[in-house]
Structures are given as structure tokens and as C-alpha cells.
Design a protein around this motif. Structure first.
Motif, short mmCIF file in Angstrom:
data_model
loop_
_atom_site.label_atom_id
_atom_site.label_comp_id
_atom_site.label_asym_id
_atom_site.label_seq_id
_atom_site.Cartn_x
_atom_site.Cartn_y
_atom_site.Cartn_z
N MET A 274 -49.01 -41.39 -5.65
CA MET A 274 -50.14 -42.09 -5.04
C MET A 274 -50.15 -41.88 -3.52
O MET A 274 -49.12 -42.07 -2.86
N GLY A 275 -51.28 -41.51 -2.99
CA GLY A 275 -51.40 -41.35 -1.54
C GLY A 275 -51.20 -39.92 -1.06
O GLY A 275 -51.58 -39.60 0.06
N GLU A 276 -50.60 -39.06 -1.88
CA GLU A 276 -50.46 -37.65 -1.51
C GLU A 276 -51.62 -36.85 -2.07
O GLU A 276 -52.09 -37.10 -3.16
N THR A 277 -52.06 -35.86 -1.29
CA THR A 277 -53.14 -35.00 -1.80
C THR A 277 -52.68 -33.54 -1.72
O THR A 277 -51.84 -33.18 -0.91
N PRO A 278 -53.25 -32.69 -2.54
CA PRO A 278 -52.71 -31.33 -2.72
C PRO A 278 -53.27 -30.31 -1.73
O PRO A 278 -54.19 -30.58 -0.97
N SER A 279 -52.66 -29.14 -1.81
CA SER A 279 -53.08 -28.00 -1.00
C SER A 279 -53.24 -26.81 -1.92
O SER A 279 -52.47 -26.63 -2.86
N THR A 280 -54.23 -25.96 -1.64
CA THR A 280 -54.36 -24.75 -2.46
C THR A 280 -53.16 -23.83 -2.29
O THR A 280 -52.86 -23.04 -3.18
N HIS A 281 -52.49 -23.92 -1.14
CA HIS A 281 -51.29 -23.10 -0.94
C HIS A 281 -50.29 -23.27 -2.08
O HIS A 281 -49.57 -22.34 -2.42
N HIS A 282 -50.22 -24.47 -2.61
CA HIS A 282 -49.12 -24.80 -3.53
C HIS A 282 -49.44 -24.48 -4.98
O HIS A 282 -48.62 -24.75 -5.86
N VAL A 283 -50.61 -23.94 -5.24
CA VAL A 283 -50.94 -23.51 -6.61
C VAL A 283 -51.33 -22.03 -6.64
O VAL A 283 -51.58 -21.47 -7.72
N ARG A 284 -51.37 -21.42 -5.51
CA ARG A 284 -51.85 -20.04 -5.35
C ARG A 284 -51.12 -19.06 -6.29
O ARG A 284 -49.91 -18.97 -6.30
N GLY A 285 -51.90 -18.32 -7.05
CA GLY A 285 -51.32 -17.31 -7.92
C GLY A 285 -50.69 -17.88 -9.17
O GLY A 285 -49.96 -17.17 -9.86
N SER A 286 -50.97 -19.15 -9.48
CA SER A 286 -50.33 -19.79 -10.63
C SER A 286 -51.36 -20.44 -11.53
O SER A 286 -52.53 -20.57 -11.18
N ASN A 287 -50.90 -20.92 -12.67
CA ASN A 287 -51.78 -21.60 -13.62
C ASN A 287 -51.73 -23.12 -13.47
O ASN A 287 -52.20 -23.84 -14.31
N PHE A 288 -51.18 -23.59 -12.35
CA PHE A 288 -51.06 -25.03 -12.16
C PHE A 288 -52.27 -25.62 -11.43
O PHE A 288 -52.94 -24.94 -10.65
#
Lengths: 342, 342, 342, 342
Positions: A274-288
């Protein structure tokens, strides 16, 4: 013995991404590759990054002997896709990556795409390929329609909230930022490096983007009433990645709880604390797909942010995930590779 | 039963890249992760792109029980690395990714790095980790020294030419372009996005880059005489990738033939057809190295271009390749994933 | 009373850059803009960044009344340019930004460009537009041929060294890195953002780039003998900027002294202190060229690095500088704006 | 005779941008430059892109003889700024670019910035520097507080709509995308190239960004009641540029009309034709702000998009515009340079 697959439309970015994934997928074997405009070329010529793979030379799709093929990925432009797929053998399992079979209603299709559908009966047969929500149907399907990459991102965020009744349905706003590979390898002035890098702009502003057809179909079915969201995409100078920022009315804790519950057992969808939001950096090139929630300073308002890679989870990774289900292979096979960061 | 590995220095980019690779490597299991400055944190906090993996929490390296570890990757800054490695248990197999054990000669080490080596006897024992040229030694080694990423690129290009006697040894020029992740995750003004993106510049111009120590050591040994090349690196606004352009005197056909012969059976090194030269785009995120040759309009001059990903084939991929050899696993295990393009 | 100018080919990047410069040039007034494929459009439609300017609507070049025009910039593709310019009124002062009038020898032109020149007599009349070296001729000229952007960069670096006799003439190597706007606004797959960003590659490797025609012409004339350099360009994921790295035999101090002397009074060319080398970041968007020199660790070898903005000093800024001379305006008028950093 | 100015904090990006602008501003002369941490260095060392300018060497601000200075730009970090400014001579005209004097209410200041203000009486005196809306006050002011760059963008979009009563005040959402130079030249891991390029993420999600203090102060004063908007910024891999997408309830035509009327005579603010929306590319490096409006498919909902360059119109360009007013110079002097595109 691996299953034999074919790819029609192997010279575009989603075709290349399918091959990148299948390169280390032990239960799929590439038996045929078609790209009518580049027939006769090797994949090393069309995509030198695949040079190390032992791949068949490109042919026209009409040349493929489909009796040897267990499943066919179709990565063609829309309109072309429906024409080709309607002529493929009836026994063939098909995963279509185009927009052609996403909308079940011929009228909706015509409204968003401007033409009559060439294969309206297949439109009805096709299963909508959002794996996490249509698993059983996909496993039993002959034809699966890959979702739009923006549509997938928005649905991963919003479906559990709509289904769970934790947000208002009449003021949902989705502000989306997407990378350029989503527009494909087409020669358009606005896709040139000099036009795109170092800046950003919105497009299809005002509710005209075609993925709204998918949102309308899916959210309305889910809610049992008409749901129309506001959706504005923006083009970023990045090759891969979609970040969708959703503005909803609802309690942030309830929103987070609904997402956490919906995806607790999902291998590819990670709900952040809760309270954290994601970055595209952290899913780049993956199926997540990463999803995060924050409450706004204004009571009763929540912000939900989702990130995925448009070419992988938004398109070709989803396609392989669906193919796995259709062939009775474990769903995560070949898809657990980690994001490529930095 | 997979082998148990530890990573010391897991909070930097080469540590993250090791984990990305090992995520789908079936014969390695991550048993311990150390990063003294971030001990107590989870990897999801340090590298959110690894959030989906079930990884041990970061500890200090002193806390690791090495009796349970088969092989340890050491991804520390140079100088620190030699101090830590000299204190690790004697039985432990070690792959070091720092610069500390690349140079065998203590005098050369001091000249290039400015300090006396803390473990000169280990300097001599260490095997230089350029896999394709030291396979047998690496397989038998206890301590393997990963090469510099620039040094690897230049050697893949030039070793077969020097060994084959097809180029002059006194006028070799290597103009190298490299991505920013090679400089690591350190807080330096010149690594800020605003300072680097949208432009380029040379650095260590004039033969002062430390990787020249490796070139000198290796090329001189190979030629049986002193060989000193000119080497100028340039920093590019890309995260991953090295492109090295070599200017040599020699016949382009002989140069190409020497490379093609040397790498005919190598799984990770692709020699392009004569006249074609590579792009970093086509090796990005992979363990492959592409090399191409073109003849110049000036007779007797050839241009050789090599491309690899500094974090993978130039560093962490090489480290896993070496670990595979040291553990008796098939050399390509876990490393055949395709480049991430576009 | 400002001079009235016209721009033919105003819808490309060099046309846009001319307008950016002229926007704050008090002695030039834009009287007509032509772009045959976009005639009838406003500049705000073609280049929204010029929306605030009060500019004439685009017409075809045939529609322009040249009797009202003092000087015409011609920013057309090569081949088209020679055809148009040969049909312009004889009294008109012309600055051509294409490749068509750079080479004086029709044979050389045909060798590098593949076709017979349509106006060979004008080829002879045209003055080569490298301002700092042809000032008097440019001031007196009717037709000035803008140089290639790579050719300008290499000449700023090498002319004083060749003229001063401080370097060897038979082993000059120029490794050049350039931004993508140099390739113009044309629809080519290799200019797409997804193909270019995040990587680099060489092109025209082996001495086939057309700007070699300019180097050959100019360096041979300067030396009084045939001079052929090696020249390899590389494409970078940046929009603006050229960095040229020159490898020469000569004493670095003498090389630096020759450059410092040659450019001591030049307003746009900055020679850096000995040992410092430039960055494209620091000239971006400006008419300045920075040049630096470093000695190599190998005695008798020097490295020279030059940086400029291909669209400004390499093309449209040079064109305005030449126009200023041709119209009798102070040479630096409208050109002293600082680089745009970061 | 130009006015003499000083810049305190000349080694940061807004300091560099002030100097870029003043380089061609004929009525301002740089008499002193201070940067306490870099005192003694030349500007060519700190910012090599300003090498061609004849600028004073950096000193500490305490060393400046302010009796010779007409106006001082203060480009320091917040908190430091209030301490320095409170110690400057009382006669000196000051344009502050920090956050320290934007909020008039000491309580609001403490809420958003966490500390008590060191010069609360100057807080009250300071004029809010949004030029287009506070012209008369700025012209008469001794101390002008430059606005936040995000705050400027949002206000250019929303002030005429709030003032004109054409939108609802209780559901305004501002989704903002901004370039990295807005975060300054500070050494933070999340500002490294490798961390930022090729991706995007939100930050200060949930209404915690400090520029909300400015929105609250200004919008509430304008409306005569409390107005609280939702505001979520996102960081983009671009150096310059802010794109703000506003979601409002109101009729798009009325929204467009209100903006067109408000800015009809403004030299720096361009309202695009109805239905078009702007790009940061088209304002990059300039003092212009582009605003566009589109109606959504949902009746009664409008989307407004504004673009400006955070370093120019969002900060240093605004500062010069205000300085012009304070010194009695024509407001647009030195600011009409065109955007740098591509």
C-alpha cells in the motif's frame, strides 16, 4: 516432443517478441514463419538479434503446410488478420495478436474500426485473451483474440475494482503513458526518432482511441450496466512500457485489498505494498505486471498505477501464456524470465 | 539438486544482472545475498524488478555461512574486492567481477590502479576469465577474474587477428562507444540523466583507461612481444551496450577468415557475413557478441566492429558462463536467452 | 530595413533550423517559404514549434516572386536542388544546403553521387561554404554550397593540421559519431525511434560515405598532393550533435598549437585547453564548434576531438553565417545564441 | 547602458539557463556570479557550454559588491535561499527562483516544507511571479518569487477556467509528466541515467507534492473559496519539458473560449485550435507555453493539455520576464528565441 507452431506476420515487433520468448521455451518449436512482404528472407536479415537461432526462412502464409502445425500465432495488422484467419484450416488452434477478434459485437467493431467485419461468425466464437480472467474459456478455445496492450493494462487495474464494487463507475479516468513499440514498425513521420525522443504528447485525446471498445465491452459486462471511462494515452520516448494512472472514487484501502485479493495467486501480477506505485523500468522485457495504490489527500479518492511491457505482457507474452493453456502446457512455461534492468 | 551460490555485492548493476540470469538457470540456486551498505533490506526494495523472485534478504558478507555455498560471485568495487576475497574460506570457488585479479603482474596492477595489491599471491593464482580463450584453466580454477567489459570486447575482436598474424601489431586503434551502466550505480554528477542523455563525449582519452592493462597483458602474451594499442572510449546515452570499432592494417578477407575460423564453434560469438557490421541493438540484454569486418577504400586497411552487452557478455553473463565451467555444468546453461529488441 | 530572404525546402529539418535562427535575426526577414509537397499549409501545421512566428504560408517554389528576394536558402534534397537552382533567376544570391555544389569536379560528383550533374557550369562557379576558410570568396559569391555536416566537423579539426604540416598525411583516421537529424525527416525504417534509441552502430563502413568526396577535394588541395583519410560514421540515439575523434601521427603539443593559432580570432570555434576534449552536449543547438587535443601514451600519436551541432554549425547556422557575409552583414549576426544545455 | 545583474547559485541548471538567456539579452549585463561550493572556478569549468561567453569567475555570494548590482537572481535550493535573501541589502531588486517565497502564509509554508520560515515578513512582501497574472505587482516589487515549474503549468491551464467559472471546482485532476532537469543537478540515485532512461513512473502520488501548496493558495484566492485539486506528477526520460493533462467537468467549447480570451494578447502563451493538443517538443528550450483543449466522448467532460519547458517558461525564462518588468524593460526582451526542435 515440443508442439509445432507457426507465426504469420513474423517481421513485425510482436512477431520478433514471440520468437524471443519461444527461443527458450522448451515445449514449443518454430516450424514455419511467414511474412508475405519479406518472403524469401532469413530472420537474420529481418531481425539480426535473432541471428543465433536456427529458424525457418520466411515464406508467404499461403505456403505453410498447416497439417504439421499445432498452433498458429497471427501477428498481422488488423483487417488483414481477419481475412487471413478466416481462410486458415478449421482444425488449427489460433492465437491472434491483432485487434480483429477482440470485440464480439459486429456493430461495435464497425464503430471503432470503420469497416464491416469479414468473418463475423468467428468474432463470436473468439475468446477474449485476457488470461487471468478467461482461463477456462481460453484453454478450451480454438481462436483466442489477444487484447490491446493499453486495454490489458487498464483492465488489470480496474477489473477487480469494478467486480468488487469498491469504486464509483461514472468517473473513472485512465491517463496512460506508452512506449513507441506499441505503434509497430510502420513508417510514419511521427514515429521517427527525431520526432519522438526528448518529448511527449497526448494522442487520440477525447475518447477516440480504439481500445475504448474493449474497455466498454468488458467493463459493462462485468458491471452489468453501461460503464464508460475516460481514457487518454500519451506517447513517451521509450521503446517498451505502459504506465497507466487511474483516478477513481473509492477508499484506497478497499481498492488495495480488492487488488491484493484478486491477484494473490497470480504468477505474473504483483500488487505492491500500500502506498507504493510501480515503474515501467521494473517490468521491462518481462511478462510481469506491477500494480500499486495510493490514497489521495482528498478523502474518498484513490490513485491506482499499473505498469507492464506492451510487447510482452501486453501482447506476445500474453499470446504465449494463452498458447500454453490451449496446448495443455503449464501456463508459466517459458515466461518466467526476469525484467531487463537497467 | 542445484548448486548453491552466494553473491557478495548484490546491490549493484552486475549483481542485479547475475540475479536476472540465475532467475531462469535451473542448476543454480541463490543461497545468500550480501550488500553491506544495504544489509537488512529485501531485494524487492533494492531492485523492484526482481520482486517476483523468492530471494534471501540482504546480509553483510561476514554473515554468510560459506560452508553451505558451492560458488560465490563477488560483484564488489575494485580494492574492496581483493580485501574481501582474501578473507573468504580457501575451499570456496569464486568468480570475481571486479578489476582486482585481472592483471597477473603486481607492478602492472599498481601502475594502473595506483595501490599495492592486498593479495598478490591470489593475483597469480587467478585465471583470466575470458571464457572462449581460457576454458580449461577456468574449469580447473578456484578463483576466476572476470574481464573488463571493454577489454572483453576488444579481445573478442583482436585476439584471433593477433594470433593469426593477419594484422600489423604497431598501429592498432580501438575506438569504443559504451553505455552508461558500465560505470555502475555510483552517485557521480557525470552519470546523471540530464548530463548524459542527448549527447556523447570521449573519456580517458590518450591511453589512460585501466582496461589497457588487460590489453597489454593479453596481447603481448599472445604475440610473444610487446603490443600496445591505442584505445579511446566514449560514453553514449544508452544503458547497455558496447560498440568497438577497430582500425587495423591487414587484408579484410584474411581478417574475416581469421575471425570466422576462430569462432566457428562458439555458441555466443557470431561473425557476420563479410561487409556487414553489427549494432549494439542486436545483442542488448543477451550473452551474444557480434563481430563484423569491412575492407576500407584504402588498400591494406580493414575495419572490424564488435558489439556486446557490457552487463551480460561483458560482465555477469561471462561470470555465469565461467561458473558453469567451474561447476561442471554445460557451459551455455541459463545463457541462451535472446536479445531484447526493440 | 532587413534583407528579404526565401527558403525553398522549408518543411525539412534544415529549413526549420533556418527559421529558428532567423526568428531572432534582426536583419533578415522571411518573405517567402516553399515546400512543394506541402504547399498551402501553414508553418504552424508543418512545424508547430514555430507557431508563434508570423510566417508566410508555404507555396511551391515556382510561385515565389524572386524579384523581391535578396537571398534564397535552398534546403532541398540533393539532385532536386541542382535542378531547381539551375532554374532560379541569375541575379539571385543563393545559399544551397544540399550536396549538389560541394564538389567542383563533375567526375568526382558522378563517382560519389552516381549521376551526371545537371548544372556543371554552376558546380564550377559555386564557392565551398566552409566559412572560416573561404570568407573572401563567400562574401563575393552568388552561389555558396553548404558543406556536409560531417565534412565540416572533420575539416575544422584537420585543416589547420594539414596546412601546418604537423601531422602525417597517410594514416589519418576519423571515427565519427552523429545524431539522427543529419539523416533528415525521411521515412526510413532505420530512422524509427524503436530502431535507433538505446543503441548504436556504424554505417557506410569502409570508406563509402559521400562526405569523403569533400574530404578528398579539400585536403588534397590544401596539401598539394593526394590525401585520403579513413572515415567511419556511427549513428547515435541523439537528435543533434556530431563528435569526431581523429587519430593522427604527430606531436600533441604541435597539434594543439596549430589549432589554437588557426582559431584564435574565430568567434565560433573554441579550442579547449590541452588535454581536454569536448562533448556534443556543450554545443547543442548552437553555432559553436569545440575542439580538443590529447596526446596518446604512444609517443608521436595524438587524438583530436571535435564537436558541433549538425543542424546549426554543420548546416543551417553555417548557411546563415555565409548569408551574412554575402549580404554585407556582420558575420556573427543572429548566431551568438548559447547552446541549450542540459 | 545595460542593467547589471548578479546570479547567486550559478552552478545549477536554473543558473545555467539564466546565463543562456542573458547571453543574447542586450539590456542585461552579468556583473557577478556566485556559487559558494564552486567559488574560484570559471563558468567554463562548471558549464563548458558557456565557454564562449566572457563571464566573471565564480565567487561566494558574500563577496559580491551589491552596490553595483541593479537586480539579483537567486537560484539557490530552498531553505538556503531564504537565509541568503534575508541578508541581502534592502535596496536590491531580487528575483528568487526557489520555493521559499511562493507561499504567503507561514502556516502553509511550514505544512509543505516542514520548517519555520526564516524571514516570514519577506514572505508577505514577496510577489508571486506568475507574470501573466501579476504584472503590475511584479513591476512594482522588490522581491519576486518564481513559481514552481509544475505550478506554472497547471495555473496557465486552469486559472482562466476557474476565473471564468467554466469548470467544476471539486473534481479537477491534473496528471503531469515532467522532465528530469526539474529535479536539479543533485546527486541522487533516482536521477542517474541508468535509472531513468527507457522508462517512467509516478512520484509524490496521492497529493503530497509541494507545488500543491501553490495551487491551493492561488486557486482558492481566485475562486473565493477552498479549491483542492488532485495532482500527480510522473518523471519522464527527457531533460526538459512538462506536459500537464487536465481532466475537468465543463463544456469543451466554453473551456477553449475562456483560454483563447485570456491569452489572446499574451506573447508567450499560444492556445491551439480547438481539438488540437500540444507536445513538449514544440516548446523545448523556449519561453512559450502551448495549451490545447479537446472534448471527451463523455458529455460535459473536457481535457486540457498544457506544455512548457520547465527550465525556461517554468523557471529561468519566467525569471527574466519578471526582471524585465521590474527594471522597466520591454517584457519580451531577450525571450523571443524559438524552440529548439528537433
Amino acid at each position: 516432443m515440443p508442439y509445432k507452431i507457426a507465426i504469420i506476420g513474423a517481421s513485425g515487433y510482436t512477431g520478433a517478441e514471440l520468437l524471443r520468448i519461444i527461443a527458450t521455451h522448451l515445449e514449443l518449436e518454430v516450424a514455419a514463419l511467414a511474412a508475405n512482404s519479406k518472403a524469401g528472407q532469413t530472420m537474420a536479415q529481418v531481425f539480426p538479434h535473432l541471428r543465433h537461432l536456427d529458424l525457418p526462412t520466411l515464406v508467404t502464409w499461403e505456403e505453410i503446410d498447416f497439417s504439421q502445425i499445432d498452433l498458429c500465432f497471427c501477428a498481422l495488422p488488423h483487417k488483414t488478420s481477419q481475412e487471413v484467419i478466416s481462410r486458415l484450416p478449421g482444425h488449427l488452434k489460433i492465437v491472434d495478436l491483432s485487434a480483429d477478434f477482440r470485440l464480439h459485437d459486429p456493430g461495435a467493431y464497425k464503430r471503432w474500426y470503420g469497416n464491416d467485419h469479414a468473418a463475423p461468425e468467428m468474432q463470436k466464437e473468439a475468446v477474449y485473451g485476457l488470461t487471468e480472467f478467461y482461463r477456462a474459456e481460453i484453454a478450451a478455445a480454438r481462436l483466442v483474440a489477444g487484447t490491446g496492450c493499453n486495454a490489458a493494462t487498464g483492465q488489470f487495474m480496474l477489473r477487480p475494482l469494478i467486480a468488487g464494487g469498491v469504486i464509483g463507475l461514472d468517473d473513472i479516468i485512465l491517463d496512460l503513458k506508452c512506449g513507441v513499440s506499441g505503434a509497430g514498425r510502420s513508417l510514419k513521420e511521427n514515429l521517427l526518432h527525431a520526432e519522438l525522443s526528448e518529448g511527449t504528447h497526448g494522442y487520440a485525446v477525447g475518447g477516440t482511441h480504439r481500445h475504448l471498445g474493449e474497455f466498454d465491452q468488458e467493463f459493462s459486462a462485468l458491471a452489468g450496466r453501461d460503464v464508460k471511462i475516460q481514457f487518454t494515452p500519451h506517447l513517451l520516448p521509450i521503446n517498451r512500457g505502459i504506465l497507466a494512472t487511474g483516478y477513481v472514487s473509492g477508499e484506497a484501502q478497499a481498492v488495495h485489498a480488492a487488488l491484493a485479493a484478486a491477484y494473490a495467486d497470480e504468477p505474473f501480477i504483483e500488487v505492491l505494498p500500500m502506498g507504493e506505485t510501480p515503474s515501467t523500468h521494473h517490468v521491462r522485457g518481462s511478462n510481469f505486471c506491477h500494480i500499486g495504490v495510493a490514497g489521495d489527500r482528498i478523502p474518498g479518492r484513490a490513485i491506482v498505477v499499473a505498469a507492464l511491457d506492451n510487447l510482452t505482457k501486453g501482447s506476445s507474452g500474453q499470446a504465449v501464456q494463452n498458447a500454453n493453456l490451449m496446448l495443455g502446457i503449464a501456463e508459466t512455461t517459458g515466461l518466467m524470465f526476469a525484467p531487463c534492468y537497467p
